[in-house]
Design a protein around this motif. Structure first.
Motif, PDB file in Angstrom:
ATOM      1  N   GLY A   1      -5.412   4.675  11.302  1.00 18.85           N
ATOM      2  CA  GLY A   1      -6.241   5.804  10.902  1.00 18.85           C
ATOM      3  C   GLY A   1      -6.728   5.827   9.475  1.00 18.85           C
ATOM      4  O   GLY A   1      -7.136   6.872   8.981  1.00 18.85           O
ATOM      5  N   LEU A   2      -6.728   4.682   8.757  1.00 24.41           N
ATOM      6  CA  LEU A   2      -7.281   4.670   7.404  1.00 24.41           C
ATOM      7  C   LEU A   2      -8.798   4.727   7.474  1.00 24.41           C
ATOM      8  O   LEU A   2      -9.416   3.972   8.229  1.00 24.41           O
ATOM      9  CB  LEU A   2      -6.835   3.414   6.653  1.00 24.41           C
ATOM     10  N   GLU A   3      -9.401   5.598   6.704  1.00 25.66           N
ATOM     11  CA  GLU A   3     -10.854   5.725   6.695  1.00 25.66           C
ATOM     12  C   GLU A   3     -11.483   4.980   5.529  1.00 25.66           C
ATOM     13  O   GLU A   3     -12.485   4.285   5.688  1.00 25.66           O
ATOM     14  CB  GLU A   3     -11.240   7.211   6.620  1.00 25.66           C
ATOM     15  N   SER A   4     -10.910   5.089   4.344  1.00 30.20           N
ATOM     16  CA  SER A   4     -11.502   4.441   3.176  1.00 30.20           C
ATOM     17  C   SER A   4     -11.325   2.934   3.203  1.00 30.20           C
ATOM     18  O   SER A   4     -12.178   2.190   2.710  1.00 30.20           O
ATOM     19  CB  SER A   4     -10.882   5.018   1.899  1.00 30.20           C
ATOM     20  N   THR A   5     -10.233   2.449   3.770  1.00 27.26           N
ATOM     21  CA  THR A   5      -9.986   1.003   3.869  1.00 27.26           C
ATOM     22  C   THR A   5      -9.606   0.659   5.305  1.00 27.26           C
ATOM     23  O   THR A   5      -8.461   0.292   5.584  1.00 27.26           O
ATOM     24  CB  THR A   5      -8.858   0.585   2.899  1.00 27.26           C
ATOM     25  N   PRO A   6     -10.538   0.780   6.232  1.00 29.15           N
ATOM     26  CA  PRO A   6     -10.204   0.556   7.646  1.00 29.15           C
ATOM     27  C   PRO A   6      -9.806  -0.868   7.961  1.00 29.15           C
ATOM     28  O   PRO A   6      -9.267  -1.134   9.028  1.00 29.15           O
ATOM     29  CB  PRO A   6     -11.512   0.940   8.356  1.00 29.15           C
ATOM     30  N   GLN A   7     -10.079  -1.813   7.039  1.00 25.58           N
ATOM     31  CA  GLN A   7      -9.713  -3.199   7.317  1.00 25.58           C
ATOM     32  C   GLN A   7      -8.208  -3.404   7.430  1.00 25.58           C
ATOM     33  O   GLN A   7      -7.748  -4.424   7.959  1.00 25.58           O
ATOM     34  CB  GLN A   7     -10.284  -4.131   6.234  1.00 25.58           C
ATOM     35  N   PHE A   8      -7.421  -2.442   6.910  1.00 26.28           N
ATOM     36  CA  PHE A   8      -5.970  -2.569   7.004  1.00 26.28           C
ATOM     37  C   PHE A   8      -5.417  -1.936   8.275  1.00 26.28           C
ATOM     38  O   PHE A   8      -4.224  -2.084   8.557  1.00 26.28           O
ATOM     39  CB  PHE A   8      -5.305  -1.923   5.785  1.00 26.28           C
ATOM     40  N   ASN A   9      -6.237  -1.227   9.039  1.00 22.60           N
ATOM     41  CA  ASN A   9      -5.769  -0.626  10.278  1.00 22.60           C
ATOM     42  C   ASN A   9      -5.295  -1.699  11.253  1.00 22.60           C
ATOM     43  O   ASN A   9      -5.884  -2.780  11.347  1.00 22.60           O
ATOM     44  CB  ASN A   9      -6.874   0.206  10.925  1.00 22.60           C
TER      45      ASN A   9
ATOM     46  N   GLU B   1      -3.789   4.291  20.904  1.00 25.39           N
ATOM     47  CA  GLU B   1      -3.376   2.910  21.162  1.00 25.39           C
ATOM     48  C   GLU B   1      -4.321   2.016  20.386  1.00 25.39           C
ATOM     49  O   GLU B   1      -5.345   1.593  20.865  1.00 25.39           O
ATOM     50  CB  GLU B   1      -3.439   2.617  22.666  1.00 25.39           C
ATOM     51  N   ALA B   2      -4.018   1.753  19.145  1.00 26.40           N
ATOM     52  CA  ALA B   2      -4.893   0.925  18.327  1.00 26.40           C
ATOM     53  C   ALA B   2      -4.691  -0.523  18.685  1.00 26.40           C
ATOM     54  O   ALA B   2      -3.599  -0.985  18.929  1.00 26.40           O
ATOM     55  CB  ALA B   2      -4.595   1.149  16.851  1.00 26.40           C
ATOM     56  N   ASN B   3      -5.770  -1.261  18.677  1.00 36.56           N
ATOM     57  CA  ASN B   3      -5.741  -2.649  19.095  1.00 36.56           C
ATOM     58  C   ASN B   3      -5.881  -3.553  17.895  1.00 36.56           C
ATOM     59  O   ASN B   3      -6.773  -3.379  17.088  1.00 36.56           O
ATOM     60  CB  ASN B   3      -6.895  -2.887  20.074  1.00 36.56           C
ATOM     61  N   ARG B   4      -5.023  -4.526  17.760  1.00 40.76           N
ATOM     62  CA  ARG B   4      -5.030  -5.377  16.585  1.00 40.76           C
ATOM     63  C   ARG B   4      -6.257  -6.247  16.530  1.00 40.76           C
ATOM     64  O   ARG B   4      -6.587  -6.803  15.497  1.00 40.76           O
ATOM     65  CB  ARG B   4      -3.781  -6.254  16.564  1.00 40.76           C
ATOM     66  N   ASP B   5      -6.964  -6.436  17.638  1.00 38.62           N
ATOM     67  CA  ASP B   5      -8.133  -7.297  17.624  1.00 38.62           C
ATOM     68  C   ASP B   5      -9.415  -6.497  17.693  1.00 38.62           C
ATOM     69  O   ASP B   5     -10.357  -6.890  18.347  1.00 38.62           O
ATOM     70  CB  ASP B   5      -8.068  -8.311  18.759  1.00 38.62           C
ATOM     71  N   ASN B   6      -9.473  -5.384  17.011  1.00 35.15           N
ATOM     72  CA  ASN B   6     -10.692  -4.571  17.007  1.00 35.15           C
ATOM     73  C   ASN B   6     -11.838  -5.323  16.363  1.00 35.15           C
ATOM     74  O   ASN B   6     -11.718  -5.927  15.328  1.00 35.15           O
ATOM     75  CB  ASN B   6     -10.419  -3.289  16.222  1.00 35.15           C
ATOM     76  N   GLU B   7     -12.989  -5.295  16.990  1.00 35.91           N
ATOM     77  CA  GLU B   7     -14.158  -5.980  16.462  1.00 35.91           C
ATOM     78  C   GLU B   7     -15.111  -5.044  15.758  1.00 35.91           C
ATOM     79  O   GLU B   7     -16.110  -5.477  15.212  1.00 35.91           O
ATOM     80  CB  GLU B   7     -14.934  -6.646  17.598  1.00 35.91           C
TER      81      GLU B   7
ATOM     82  N   LEU C   1       0.846  -1.186   0.000  1.00 33.51           N
ATOM     83  CA  LEU C   1       0.000   0.000   0.000  1.00 33.51           C
ATOM     84  C   LEU C   1       0.882   1.236   0.000  1.00 33.51           C
ATOM     85  O   LEU C   1       1.973   1.238   0.577  1.00 33.51           O
ATOM     86  CB  LEU C   1      -0.907   0.023   1.234  1.00 33.51           C
ATOM     87  N   ALA C   2       0.408   2.285  -0.657  1.00 31.68           N
ATOM     88  CA  ALA C   2       1.085   3.578  -0.622  1.00 31.68           C
ATOM     89  C   ALA C   2       0.386   4.437   0.417  1.00 31.68           C
ATOM     90  O   ALA C   2      -0.758   4.846   0.237  1.00 31.68           O
ATOM     91  CB  ALA C   2       1.034   4.246  -1.989  1.00 31.68           C
ATOM     92  N   LEU C   3       1.055   4.703   1.530  1.00 33.47           N
ATOM     93  CA  LEU C   3       0.416   5.340   2.673  1.00 33.47           C
ATOM     94  C   LEU C   3       1.148   6.612   3.078  1.00 33.47           C
ATOM     95  O   LEU C   3       2.374   6.718   2.946  1.00 33.47           O
ATOM     96  CB  LEU C   3       0.374   4.376   3.864  1.00 33.47           C
ATOM     97  N   LYS C   4       0.369   7.548   3.614  1.00 41.84           N
ATOM     98  CA  LYS C   4       0.949   8.776   4.146  1.00 41.84           C
ATOM     99  C   LYS C   4       1.632   8.494   5.487  1.00 41.84           C
ATOM    100  O   LYS C   4       1.284   7.526   6.177  1.00 41.84           O
ATOM    101  CB  LYS C   4      -0.136   9.830   4.339  1.00 41.84           C
ATOM    102  N   ALA C   5       2.537   9.357   5.862  1.00 44.34           N
ATOM    103  CA  ALA C   5       3.255   9.190   7.131  1.00 44.34           C
ATOM    104  C   ALA C   5       2.297   9.237   8.315  1.00 44.34           C
ATOM    105  O   ALA C   5       2.508   8.559   9.322  1.00 44.34           O
ATOM    106  CB  ALA C   5       4.332  10.272   7.274  1.00 44.34           C
ATOM    107  N   GLU C   6       1.219  10.015   8.197  1.00 46.71           N
ATOM    108  CA  GLU C   6       0.271  10.131   9.306  1.00 46.71           C
ATOM    109  C   GLU C   6      -0.491   8.836   9.560  1.00 46.71           C
ATOM    110  O   GLU C   6      -1.098   8.670  10.612  1.00 46.71           O
ATOM    111  CB  GLU C   6      -0.724  11.250   9.018  1.00 46.71           C
TER     112      GLU C   6
END
Length: 706
Positions: free
Chosen positions: A86-94, A235-241, A58-63
């Protein structure tokens, strides 16, 4: 390899270790469709699945990149390990980890090429043979286009010109493909409808949902949605439901015939029956309880007043629970009468047994649960750790009773959970996401559920869990019993709670004027206002003395802070540190908690995933090295010590520039009737006037000004 879909008759002989493949046809984990992968296993497992290592760039911004490990210090560079945020259009990659594989892209906006890697267990029909040099999906799955038709949903994949659309669902609008072989699809993107013209190889049609078969119990091809919400921002959690649409469909209860069940299983003890109105009021005042509702049962004073099974009485005595806690004295008789109960009382005051004991007694008075029957009672918890802990308490209570329990939590194998559900269990302790996942796949059902408990209900009804929890409550029979408990209850959450309950009885601790923080009643609180360099010096000088007397928990706000501070404590002070945050696998979390409970580690460094439900009696001190973002979380942090009547110490460190954090702490101390230090008062004065100002009043004033 020719890049075409293999014929089912060839036995997938082309599948072997090292083979290059493309992933296709996944449903819940559709964001992996079109990903290039390499077969990692030598052969299929017992369930006919292959281990495939997939990668996607993926090509991602630094933010949108959080630095995890970098050979260049604290800067983003090629080779740095990062986590997507913090991806909004493809949040599945967060929350997916990756590696920067190229220098920053030139031109606005600056982006980095990030390679994401993961290992999936997939069926052969979800794999397509691909040339060894394949880098993009690019027409590799043309046969899937044959199922395209007007009105169905299809997932977009393999777009190069508009990669932000990949992984999103669109609705097919055309009845056939055009002369150029393209289909018209309608996509809702950022609240705007977009009409796209796409080739069939860029569309993966939605497949009809089928019940989960026994051989699929160990499936990993669907995205793991295991029920734990993301940690607070930062603090993003890898197991977000909290995936869009991960809810149960509405049930029309008018079309369902439910069996009649006995909900009232309580007979008042003669000693309790003799209590007059004045005696009851004096007893509640002595317990520091306020009780609201109609036809409220009299409080009890002893376990004997409940006439519980002898095995439960023996277990309580073995655990040194000689008598009920204050909230149990009032909540237990009400719950055993079949009434809905809302309990708002501090951490460490016996809330877990206040809903587990009625649920167990209720289950013992129902018809037996047979194979493939659904459970009788469900407990929903917001975090994995809390669910595992509640399940352990449940098992202790029912160890000599003819009842069975299972914990449905993410990060742990589904196979064992599904097998127990298939054989029949009376009680389920679950995270909302994992429960919904298994119900949707028809591994279990909610038809026999007659009692539903929500632990930490304020968190379960916040924006991350609300839709999932409400869908579970709606899918359960309308006359079910609800038991809701929490240490804090914001006004917004209280309004939502009222919609779930019928003629509820509300039991509230009166030991705090603010957020029911009885949790801090036996804990001495200290607040220090320190600049950044002085914070570490204070911690280094204080930590040895605290660890000499007891175990210690240090809270920070982000995973990066957690890892960084742990490394410093190990290298500079030589301390053995257990670490707990949302990026750890579930097995790692349980291992760290086990080390703490066994005394192998005396220091736990954690984010707010440990703020709720962690119950280790030997913890006598808590340090908030970074101030929590809200008062409710602060109350839960402090509640990790001073539990069940013991004493504890709490230290909160705030920077002079953190005015909002200082104001929150000042209000908290004021609500408890404690003195506000002058330096804290000065640090908070830049946000609002005096420390005791009502936060609700501030909010209303702000709304009036706008």
């Amino acid at each position: 390899m020719d890049g075409s879909c293999p014929d089912a008759t060839d036995g997938y002989s082309w599948l072997k270790q090292g083979a290059q493949v493309l992933v296709c046809g996944l449903q819940a984990a559709g964001h992996h469709n079109g990903s290039v992968g390499t077969v990692a296993s030598e052969s299929a497992n017992d369930l006919g699945r292959w281990q495939v290592e997939v990668k996607r760039c993926l090509a991602l911004k630094a933010e949108n990149l959080e630095l995890k490990v970098s050979p260049f210090g604290v800067v983003l560079q090629k080779g740095a390990r990062v986590v997507v945020r913090g991806l909004e259009s493809t949040p599945q990659f967060n929350s997916i980890p990756g590696t920067i594989v190229s220098d920053r892209r030139p031109g606005p906006p600056d982006r980095w090429e990030v390679e994401l890697r993961s290992t999936l267990s997939l069926k052969p029909e979800n794999l397509v043979s691909a040339p060894a040099d394949t880098k993009e999906p690019a027409r590799a799955i043309p046969k899937l286009g044959g199922r395209l038709r007007h009105g169905i949903s299809a997932r977009i994949t393999g777009l190069k010109s508009s990669p932000e659309f990949n992984g999103l669902w669109a609705t097919v609008k055309s009845h056939t493909a055009g002369a150029d072989g393209r289909w018209q699809v309608d996509l809702l993107y950022r609240r705007e409808s977009k009409l796209l013209s796409l080739r069939c190889e860029n569309l993966i049609p939605e497949m009809k949902s089928e019940p989960m078969r026994q051989q699929d119990w160990a499936s990993d091809d669907d995205a793991e949605q295991d029920g734990e919400a993301k940690d607070r921002p930062g603090e993003a959690n890898r197991d977000n439901e909290d995936a869009a649409g991960h809810v149960l469909p509405k049930v029309n209860h008018a079309n369902v015939q439910y069996d009649t069940v006995q909900t009232s299983v309580y007979k008042e003890h003669p000693d309790v029956s003799t209590l007059g109105e004045q005696d009851v009021q004096q007893l509640r005042e002595s317990l520091c309880l306020h009780v609201g509702g109609e036809e409220v049962a009299r409080p009890i004073c002893s376990w004997a007043h409940l006439r519980l099974p002898q095995s439960i009485i023996d277990m309580l005595a073995k655990q040194d629970f000689s008598k009920p806690t204050a909230v149990q004295c009032q909540a237990l008789p009400c719950a055993l009468l079949g009434r809905d109960v809302l309990g708002i009382t501090g951490t460490g005051t016996g809330k877990t047994f206040a809903y587990l004991i009625p649920m167990i007694v209720h289950a013992m008075n129902q018809n037996p649960v047979n194979k493939k029957d659904g459970p009788l009672g469900i407990v929903l918890c917001p975090t994995r750790e809390l669910a595992v802990q509640v399940h352990a308490e449940t098992c202790r209570l029912i160890q000599k009773l003819p009842l069975r329990s299972v914990a449905l939590v993410g990060g742990m194998p589904k196979q064992e959970q599904c097998a127990k559900l298939h054989n029949g269990v009376e009680l389920v302790v679950a995270n909302p996401g994992r429960l919904i996942d298994l119900v949707r796949k028809e591994v279990t059902n909610l038809r026999r559920v007659t009692i539903l408990a929500l632990d930490e209900v304020d968190r379960l009804l916040d924006r991350q869990f609300e839709a999932a929890v409400l869908s579970v409550a709606q899918a359960v029979r309308p006359d079910r019993q609800m038991l809701l408990f929490s240490a804090t209850m914001p006004q917004k959450g209280r309004l939502r709670v009222d919609e779930l309950l019928r003629r509820p009885i509300v039991v509230t601790s009166t030991r705090s004027k603010a957020s029911a923080s009885e949790a801090t009643g036996s804990t001495e609180e200290h607040v220090l206002v320190l600049e950044e360099p002085a914070r570490w010096a204070w911690l280094a000088s204080k930590i040895t003395g605290l660890l000499a007397d007891s175990q210690l928990v240090i809270f920070v706000n982000t995973r990066a802070s957690c890892e960084g501070l742990a490394a410093r404590l190990r290298s500079e002070l030589g301390l053995e540190v257990a670490v707990l945050h949302g990026d750890l696998e579930q097995s790692q979390r349980l291992a760290e908690l086990r080390r703490l409970r066994l005394g192998e580690a005396r220091l736990l460094l954690a984010t707010d995933v440990a703020a709720r439900g962690l119950d280790v009696p030997s913890i006598r001190a808590v340090i908030s090295f970074e101030v929590s973002r809200d008062a409710e979380t602060h109350v839960h942090r402090v509640g990790r010590t001073g539990r069940a009547g013991s004493t504890g110490q709490s230290y909160s460190v705030v920077a002079p520039s953190d005015r909002r954090g200082a104001l929150m702490l000042a209000r908290h101390l004021h609500s408890r009737g404690l003195a506000v230090p002058e330096e804290l008062r000065q640090a908070s004065s830049g946000v609002a006037g005096r420390c005791g100002r009502d936060p609700d009043r501030d909010r209303h004033v702000k709304q009036a000004r706008t």
